[in-house]
Design a protein around this motif. Structure first.
Motif, PDB file in Angstrom:
ATOM      1  N   LEU A 276       0.810  -1.225   0.000  1.00  0.00           N
ATOM      2  CA  LEU A 276       0.000   0.000   0.000  1.00  0.00           C
ATOM      3  C   LEU A 276       0.842   1.274   0.000  1.00  0.00           C
ATOM      4  N   PHE A 277       2.020   1.239   0.632  1.00  0.00           N
ATOM      5  CA  PHE A 277       2.742   2.495   0.861  1.00  0.00           C
ATOM      6  C   PHE A 277       4.178   2.543   0.333  1.00  0.00           C
ATOM      7  N   ILE A 278       4.788   1.412   0.031  1.00  0.00           N
ATOM      8  CA  ILE A 278       6.197   1.420  -0.392  1.00  0.00           C
ATOM      9  C   ILE A 278       6.287   1.154  -1.887  1.00  0.00           C
ATOM     10  N   LYS A 279       6.768   2.125  -2.638  1.00  0.00           N
ATOM     11  CA  LYS A 279       6.921   1.931  -4.073  1.00  0.00           C
ATOM     12  C   LYS A 279       8.157   1.078  -4.349  1.00  0.00           C
ATOM     13  N   GLY A 280       8.020   0.159  -5.286  1.00  0.00           N
ATOM     14  CA  GLY A 280       9.192  -0.589  -5.733  1.00  0.00           C
ATOM     15  C   GLY A 280       9.348  -1.978  -5.170  1.00  0.00           C
ATOM     16  N   THR A 281       8.502  -2.401  -4.217  1.00  0.00           N
ATOM     17  CA  THR A 281       8.656  -3.783  -3.727  1.00  0.00           C
ATOM     18  C   THR A 281       8.123  -4.748  -4.777  1.00  0.00           C
ATOM     19  N   ASN A 282       8.684  -5.949  -4.810  1.00  0.00           N
ATOM     20  CA  ASN A 282       8.279  -6.941  -5.808  1.00  0.00           C
ATOM     21  C   ASN A 282       8.217  -8.337  -5.200  1.00  0.00           C
ATOM     22  N   THR A 283       7.960  -9.324  -6.036  1.00  0.00           N
ATOM     23  CA  THR A 283       7.724 -10.690  -5.552  1.00  0.00           C
ATOM     24  C   THR A 283       8.948 -11.282  -4.859  1.00  0.00           C
TER      25      THR A 283
ATOM     26  N   PHE B 195       9.586  -6.855   7.227  1.00  0.00           N
ATOM     27  CA  PHE B 195       9.359  -5.629   6.462  1.00  0.00           C
ATOM     28  C   PHE B 195      10.643  -5.143   5.785  1.00  0.00           C
ATOM     29  N   LEU B 196      11.731  -5.060   6.569  1.00  0.00           N
ATOM     30  CA  LEU B 196      13.003  -4.580   6.025  1.00  0.00           C
ATOM     31  C   LEU B 196      13.544  -5.538   4.967  1.00  0.00           C
ATOM     32  N   GLY B 197      13.318  -6.852   5.196  1.00  0.00           N
ATOM     33  CA  GLY B 197      13.754  -7.856   4.217  1.00  0.00           C
ATOM     34  C   GLY B 197      13.043  -7.672   2.887  1.00  0.00           C
ATOM     35  N   ASN B 198      11.760  -7.359   2.953  1.00  0.00           N
ATOM     36  CA  ASN B 198      10.974  -7.146   1.731  1.00  0.00           C
ATOM     37  C   ASN B 198      11.546  -5.976   0.926  1.00  0.00           C
ATOM     38  N   VAL B 199      11.759  -4.850   1.609  1.00  0.00           N
ATOM     39  CA  VAL B 199      12.257  -3.647   0.929  1.00  0.00           C
ATOM     40  C   VAL B 199      13.659  -3.879   0.366  1.00  0.00           C
TER      41      VAL B 199
END
Length: 595
Positions: free
Chosen positions: A427-434, A499-503
């Motif tokens: 919803l809020f972080i641009k650029g995250t992917n699979t 969360f940090l791992g995703n980004v």
């Protein structure tokens, strides 16, 4: 046996009331949404998106206020080692509704999603959506089981009928009207449910307070009379555990389909926010009689009551303190009115979790992942079948439970650590992917499971700082055993790591593929280079052209054959009433499409 017959009649009357309201709601709204061309399956899931303020306020409050909530709160206030200081659910879930209303309700509702998993599948693809469905499903099943287990506890106090039979009958009634009316039945029975709980408990409290066996609860709050003060205290060594559990309730209470099905059924995004704030107030108000009943239980000389000399905590019946107080400290007619109302309310609160699980399966797994060409009738039948299946699973678990609060925390754990950080990302972080999403899933699960779970006799393989060993009686076997207790806030740390791992992994994968450090052919998840593959559901598939998220923001993509799903995530009329600011909102993923 007279008293048991009276109890049975009281329950039957309340059950009948809930069932009649559920069927009436289904009949009243059977043609809802037809004029706007809404699919029948979507009407079952989000009620035609026309739930108003009155019904909406009640049904949003009932997201958390059910059997587990009222019984669990009373139980923790009553328990000598815990008390009011550790009964975190009322404030935790009230704050979760406030945070949900402030930050999550508006983007989810204004984009016209149908389930909580829609944004995940939109950005991370259908396979990742399927993976995220697993903790979401487990959470809903654990929650339903906790509710039904509370019901079993309540009924065992009122009437001498087989507990297993009573739980099965209750589950069948809830499943039946959910099957017939979908969200409309759930919403309207929630109104009756909350009124029943409110009246039933408030009628009982004055009688229990004035019972000769009960000491002044203002005295027992701070002084030891029959047990340690019910106000409770937080030891220095337990501070981080308390904070960890509170964050779990406050933030882990957001990413639930039971919450978002109410948000998405509101008639506008602003309404969805208002309903969240109203429900937060409702949560606190509905907890007051439970707290008082827990305090009354801790202030009672049980030797003077029909219960007997041994207190409930010493009989391992602390989880049933609410029905015990109503049964033994109130006159029979008040007791049965209160217990009947609470029983019916508990039964009716299992419905929304069962509907949530079947909605996510029918839409996000069956339709969007496997059968994009499925007809609306087919989706409705898949929902009906899964309502039975998931209802049956929850009932089965309810028949083999321990404490209500234990199941409650466990179900929140999975959702908090795995789904919450991913919801923030989509919803809020641009650029995250699979790639980031998969890494986050694994990080969160590994760190949470690594901390162990005494409730399931699951030993830890990660010993966090400050861990200690305690001797406890196991809730199922009654045996004394050594249990590793983690004093470190490892659940919140697991969530943050996820969360940090995703980004971090998302940006790393994006850099490696786009810079050519790794060949494009190795983008096996089609998450960076092949953004418009059949796996990632691009917006030509998910958004109707007439809607407010403009396709001009994206590079043109040739529509695939599955454009029959054009309205899968949006309806033409969904955003008509939204504000100008909402019209300009776009998915955080829009930046990916400029490749």
């Amino acid at each position: 046996m007279t008293i048991h017959v009276e109890g049975l009649v009281a329950i039957a009357i309340f059950y009948l009331l809930i069932l009649v309201v559920g069927i009436w709601a289904a009949w009243k709204n059977k043609h809802s949404g037809e004029a706007e061309g809404t699919n029948r399956s979507e009407t079952i899931m989000v009620g035609g998106r026309d739930i108003g303020l009155f019904v909406g306020g009640f049904t949003m409050t009932a997201t958390w206020v059910g059997g587990g909530y009222i019984n669990g709160t009373a139980e923790y206030v009553y328990l000598p080692d815990y008390g009011l200081a550790w009964a975190q659910a009322p404030f935790g879930y009230a704050l979760s509704l406030v945070v949900g209303g402030l930050f999550f309700a508006k983007p989810m509702r204004s984009r016209g999603y149908v389930t909580m998993l829609d944004p995940f599948q939109q950005i991370y693809g259908k396979r990742m959506g399927g993976l995220l469905f697993i903790p979401a499903l487990m959470g809903e099943i654990f929650w339903s089981a906790a509710i039904l287990s509370a019901l079993g506890a309540t009924l065992s106090v009122i009437v001498d009928i087989n507990i297993k039979m009573s739980v099965v009958i209750s589950a069948l009634i809830a499943i039946f009207y959910t099957l017939v009316g979908g969200l409309y039945s759930v919403a309207y029975t929630d109104v009756v449910q909350l009124i029943c709980i409110f009246i039933g408990l408030w009628i009982s409290v004055p009688f229990a307070l004035t019972n000769p066996a009960v000491s002044d609860i203002t005295v027992t709050a701070v002084k030891q009379v029959y047990q340690s003060p019910w106000r409770g205290s937080i030891g220095k060594n337990d501070t981080w555990v308390w904070i960890d559990n509170f964050c779990l309730l406050m933030l882990g209470g957001i990413p639930w389909q039971v919450y978002f099905q109410r948000v998405l059924s509101a008639s506008s995004a602003t309404y969805a926010q208002v309903l969240s704030f109203l429900a937060a107030f409702g949560c606190l108000v509905m907890a007051v009689p439970s707290v008082l009943i827990g305090a009354i239980g801790a202030s009672t000389d049980w030797n003077q009551t029909s219960y007997g000399a041994i207190a409930p905590k010493d009989r391992d019946q602390a989880d049933m303190i609410l029905p015990i107080v109503l049964q033994h400290l109130c006159p029979p007619f008040v007791s049965f009115f209160g217990l009947g109302a609470v029983s019916a309310a508990v039964m009716s609160s299992a419905d929304s979790s069962i509907l949530s699980a079947s909605s996510m399966f029918a839409r996000n797994i069956y339709q969007l992942a496997f059968r994009q060409s499925a007809s609306d009738r087919e989706i409705v039948w898949v929902m009906r079948i899964t309502i039975f299946v998931f209802g049956g699973l929850a009932t089965l678990m309810a028949l083999v439970t321990g404490t209500v609060y234990g199941l409650w925390y466990l179900s929140s754990d999975l959702v908090y650590v795995i789904i919450f950080p991913q919801l923030i990302s989509v919803l809020f972080i641009k650029g995250t992917n699979t790639y980031g999403s998969v890494a986050a899933y694994l990080f969160g699960m590994l760190l949470r499971i690594g901390g162990g779970e005494p409730y399931l006799r699951m030993p830890p393989f990660i010993y966090y700082p400050g861990w200690t060993t305690e001797q406890r009686i196991h809730h199922m076997t009654g045996e004394m055993e050594d249990v590793v207790v983690q004093k470190f806030p490892f659940k919140t740390v697991s969530m943050l790591a996820s969360f940090l791992g995703n980004v971090a992994v998302s940006y790393l994968a994006k850099y490696l593929f786009e810079s050519g450090k790794i060949s494009h052919k190795y983008d096996f998840l089609d998450a960076v280079v092949s953004k418009h593959s059949g796996e990632i559901m691009d917006k030509t598939t998910l958004v109707t052209r007439g809607n407010n998220i403009g396709l001009s923001e994206m590079a043109p993509v040739k529509p695939r054959l599955s454009v029959t799903l054009a309205a899968a995530f949006k309806r033409r009329d969904t955003l008509a009433a939204e504000t100008v600011e909402e019209e300009d909102e776009s998915s955080p993923d829009s930046s990916h499409h400029d490749e």
